[in-house]
Scaffold this motif. Structure first.
Motif, PDB file in Angstrom:
ATOM      1  N   PHE A  34       0.832  -1.200   0.000  1.00  0.00           N
ATOM      2  CA  PHE A  34       0.000   0.000   0.000  1.00  0.00           C
ATOM      3  C   PHE A  34       0.872   1.257   0.000  1.00  0.00           C
ATOM      4  O   PHE A  34       0.364   2.368   0.070  1.00  0.00           O
ATOM      5  CB  PHE A  34      -0.936  -0.011   1.210  1.00  0.00           C
ATOM      6  N   GLY A  35       2.191   1.051  -0.022  1.00  0.00           N
ATOM      7  CA  GLY A  35       3.107   2.192  -0.102  1.00  0.00           C
ATOM      8  C   GLY A  35       3.160   3.047   1.149  1.00  0.00           C
ATOM      9  O   GLY A  35       3.626   4.185   1.098  1.00  0.00           O
ATOM     10  N   VAL A  36       2.723   2.507   2.299  1.00  0.00           N
ATOM     11  CA  VAL A  36       2.680   3.347   3.509  1.00  0.00           C
ATOM     12  C   VAL A  36       3.843   3.091   4.461  1.00  0.00           C
ATOM     13  O   VAL A  36       4.060   3.861   5.381  1.00  0.00           O
ATOM     14  CB  VAL A  36       1.349   3.183   4.281  1.00  0.00           C
ATOM     15  N   THR A  37       4.568   1.995   4.261  1.00  0.00           N
ATOM     16  CA  THR A  37       5.779   1.743   5.068  1.00  0.00           C
ATOM     17  C   THR A  37       6.875   1.314   4.094  1.00  0.00           C
ATOM     18  O   THR A  37       6.672   1.291   2.880  1.00  0.00           O
ATOM     19  CB  THR A  37       5.581   0.622   6.109  1.00  0.00           C
ATOM     20  N   ASP A  38       8.020   0.899   4.644  1.00  0.00           N
ATOM     21  CA  ASP A  38       9.110   0.406   3.796  1.00  0.00           C
ATOM     22  C   ASP A  38       9.015  -1.117   3.618  1.00  0.00           C
ATOM     23  O   ASP A  38      10.010  -1.792   3.360  1.00  0.00           O
ATOM     24  CB  ASP A  38      10.469   0.816   4.362  1.00  0.00           C
ATOM     25  N   ALA A  39       7.799  -1.654   3.725  1.00  0.00           N
ATOM     26  CA  ALA A  39       7.596  -3.101   3.618  1.00  0.00           C
ATOM     27  C   ALA A  39       8.137  -3.660   2.302  1.00  0.00           C
ATOM     28  O   ALA A  39       8.819  -4.685   2.287  1.00  0.00           O
ATOM     29  CB  ALA A  39       6.104  -3.429   3.760  1.00  0.00           C
ATOM     30  N   ALA A  40       7.835  -2.980   1.204  1.00  0.00           N
ATOM     31  CA  ALA A  40       8.252  -3.510  -0.104  1.00  0.00           C
ATOM     32  C   ALA A  40       9.775  -3.513  -0.224  1.00  0.00           C
ATOM     33  O   ALA A  40      10.355  -4.424  -0.825  1.00  0.00           O
ATOM     34  CB  ALA A  40       7.626  -2.684  -1.225  1.00  0.00           C
ATOM     35  N   HIS A  62       2.391  -5.733   8.501  1.00  0.00           N
ATOM     36  CA  HIS A  62       3.277  -4.598   8.755  1.00  0.00           C
ATOM     37  C   HIS A  62       2.626  -3.300   8.303  1.00  0.00           C
ATOM     38  O   HIS A  62       2.578  -2.304   9.036  1.00  0.00           O
ATOM     39  CB  HIS A  62       4.582  -4.872   7.990  1.00  0.00           C
ATOM     40  N   GLU A  63       2.077  -3.317   7.088  1.00  0.00           N
ATOM     41  CA  GLU A  63       1.463  -2.100   6.565  1.00  0.00           C
ATOM     42  C   GLU A  63       0.083  -1.852   7.164  1.00  0.00           C
ATOM     43  O   GLU A  63      -0.288  -0.707   7.427  1.00  0.00           O
ATOM     44  CB  GLU A  63       1.360  -2.182   5.031  1.00  0.00           C
ATOM     45  N   LEU A  64      -0.654  -2.922   7.388  1.00  0.00           N
ATOM     46  CA  LEU A  64      -2.003  -2.747   7.938  1.00  0.00           C
ATOM     47  C   LEU A  64      -1.938  -2.189   9.364  1.00  0.00           C
ATOM     48  O   LEU A  64      -2.781  -1.377   9.757  1.00  0.00           O
ATOM     49  CB  LEU A  64      -2.773  -4.073   7.900  1.00  0.00           C
ATOM     50  N   ARG A  65      -0.913  -2.607  10.134  1.00  0.00           N
ATOM     51  CA  ARG A  65      -0.708  -2.018  11.464  1.00  0.00           C
ATOM     52  C   ARG A  65      -0.517  -0.509  11.368  1.00  0.00           C
ATOM     53  O   ARG A  65      -1.032   0.248  12.194  1.00  0.00           O
ATOM     54  CB  ARG A  65       0.569  -2.601  12.104  1.00  0.00           C
ATOM     55  N   SER A  66       0.237  -0.103  10.340  1.00  0.00           N
ATOM     56  CA  SER A  66       0.516   1.319  10.184  1.00  0.00           C
ATOM     57  C   SER A  66      -0.748   2.095   9.803  1.00  0.00           C
ATOM     58  O   SER A  66      -1.043   3.164  10.349  1.00  0.00           O
ATOM     59  CB  SER A  66       1.613   1.502   9.131  1.00  0.00           C
ATOM     60  N   VAL A  67      -1.531   1.516   8.867  1.00  0.00           N
ATOM     61  CA  VAL A  67      -2.784   2.166   8.462  1.00  0.00           C
ATOM     62  C   VAL A  67      -3.742   2.227   9.648  1.00  0.00           C
ATOM     63  O   VAL A  67      -4.403   3.245   9.894  1.00  0.00           O
ATOM     64  CB  VAL A  67      -3.439   1.408   7.277  1.00  0.00           C
TER      65      VAL A  67
END
Lengths: 197, 197
Positions: A33-39, A165-170
Motif C-alpha cells: 500500500f506504499g505506507v511503510t518500507d515493507a516492499a 506490517h502495513e495494515l498495522r501502520s494504516v
C-alpha cells in the motif's frame, strides 16, 4: 513457465519459492500500500534469495476496507484474507502464466480454498499453485531450517514486507496506536535473509 | 530427510516424486497384493526415473474388503480410498521419516484430508507431504509433459503398478470378468517410462 509468487519476505513465501524454483521461472511479487518500507524489506529478502522481485501497489481503499473489517471483527483474520485475495488478483492480472503464494496445509489465514483457486484460474486465464499446500508445520520448519537463513523477532519490531506490517501502520493512522494491540495478537514472525549454502 | 512415496508408476506419483526429489532422499514405495505383476511394472518405471524403489505387500484381506465395498457401492471410489489409506499406513510403518503420495488438488479419490494426514503423522511419528496438493490439473499436465516420458492407454490394457490393476484382478477372481466393467469406468491411464532429458 513464468511464476509470480506473492512474497512477504517471511519464511513461508520464501520456502514456497525455493520449492518452485527448480521447475518455474520465479518472480517474487510484493504487493504494497506504499505506507511503510515493507516492499523495500521484501526486495532485500528477495535479493538474499537470488530471485527476481517486483512490487505491485494496491489501492489504499483495500487497506482501509480490511482495517474496517478487522475493527468490526475484533480480530485480523478476515481482513488479512481480503488483502491476500486482492494480492492474488493483482498478481494474476500482471501477466504471469502461473500465480502462487506461501499458503500452507495448516494455515488458518490467509487460505486459498479450491473454489477460489479455480475461480482465479478461470477468470484470469492463469494457473495457480500453492507449493506448501501439502506440507504441515513440522516439515516446513525442517525445510526452512535446512534451506533458509532466517531471523525471528516479535512482529511489532520486525522489518519485513507483509500485509500485517502495513495494515498495522494504516490502523494506527486511522484509529491510533492503542488499537493495534487490541486487534493484532503479539506473535513471533520471521524474516528471510538468504539461502543456506 | 528420507521420504517414502506411494508409487503406482503413473503420472501423478512420478511427478510428485520429481517435485520432492531436490529436497528429500526419495524412495518410491509400491504396495501390492501380489496378485499381478503390478509391482514389477512400477519397479521398471522407478528405474526409468532413476529413483530407489521398494515393494510392500499388503494383506489380501484389504483387497477383498475394498472389492466388497465397491460391489456394495457400484462404483470404485470408496474402495480405492480404503486401499490408499492402508498403503499410507504401511509406508508410515516402514521406517521413513516422511511419507508422501501423488494426491492432487482436484482429485476425487483417493484424497488425503488434513485430518487423516495429521492423524497419520501423530500415530506413526512421521511427517506427511503431498507435493501436488497445491497443483491443479492443467499445471500437472504441463509439468508432466515437460519432465516425464509417458505412455497413455485405456486402463484395461496398461501394464502399470496401481491398485486398480490388482483390484480388477481380484474382482475378476471373486465375481467374474463381467463385473469389472460394471464397477470400473473405462478411462485412459498413464504409465511413466522415465524422465525427459
Amino acid at each position: 513457465m513464468g511464476l509470480g509468487l506473492c512474497f512477504s519476505g517471511g519464511k513461508d513465501s520464501a520456502l514456497a519459492a525455493l520449492l518452485a524454483d527448480p521447475f518455474f521461472d520465479v518472480t517474487l511479487v510484493t504487493v504494497t500500500f506504499g505506507v511503510t518500507d515493507a516492499a523495500e524489506n521484501a526486495r532485500k529478502a528477495a535479493a538474499g534469495l537470488g530471485l527476481a522481485h517486483e512490487t505491485i501497489e494496491l489501492d489504499h481503499a483495500i487497506a482501509v476496507e480490511a482495517i474496517e473489517q478487522m475493527i468490526d471483527d475484533g480480530y485480523p483474520r478476515n481482513g488479512i484474507q481480503q488483502v491476500h485475495e486482492s494480492a492474488l488478483e493483482a498478481t494474476a492480472g500482471a501477466g504471469f502464466d502461473t500465480v502462487s503464494d506461501g499458503t500452507r496445509r495448516d494455515d488458518r489465514a490467509p487460505t486459498v480454498p479450491r473454489s477460489f483457486a479455480q475461480s482465479l484460474e478461470d477468470r484470469h486465464g492463469v494457473q495457480y499453485i500453492a507449493p506448501l499446500a501439502g506440507y504441515g508445520r513440522a516439515t516446513i520448519d525442517d525445510l526452512a531450517n535446512e534451506l533458509l537463513r532466517i531471523e525471528t523477532e516479535p512482529s511489532e519490531q520486525l522489518a519485513k514486507g507483509d500485509y500485517e506490517h502495513e495494515l498495522r501502520s494504516v490502523l494506527a493512522d486511522e484509529y491510533g496506536d492503542g488499537v493495534i494491540d487490541e486487534i493484532f495478537p503479539e506473535h513471533v514472525q520471521s524474516v528471510v535473509r538468504g539461502r543456506r549454502e
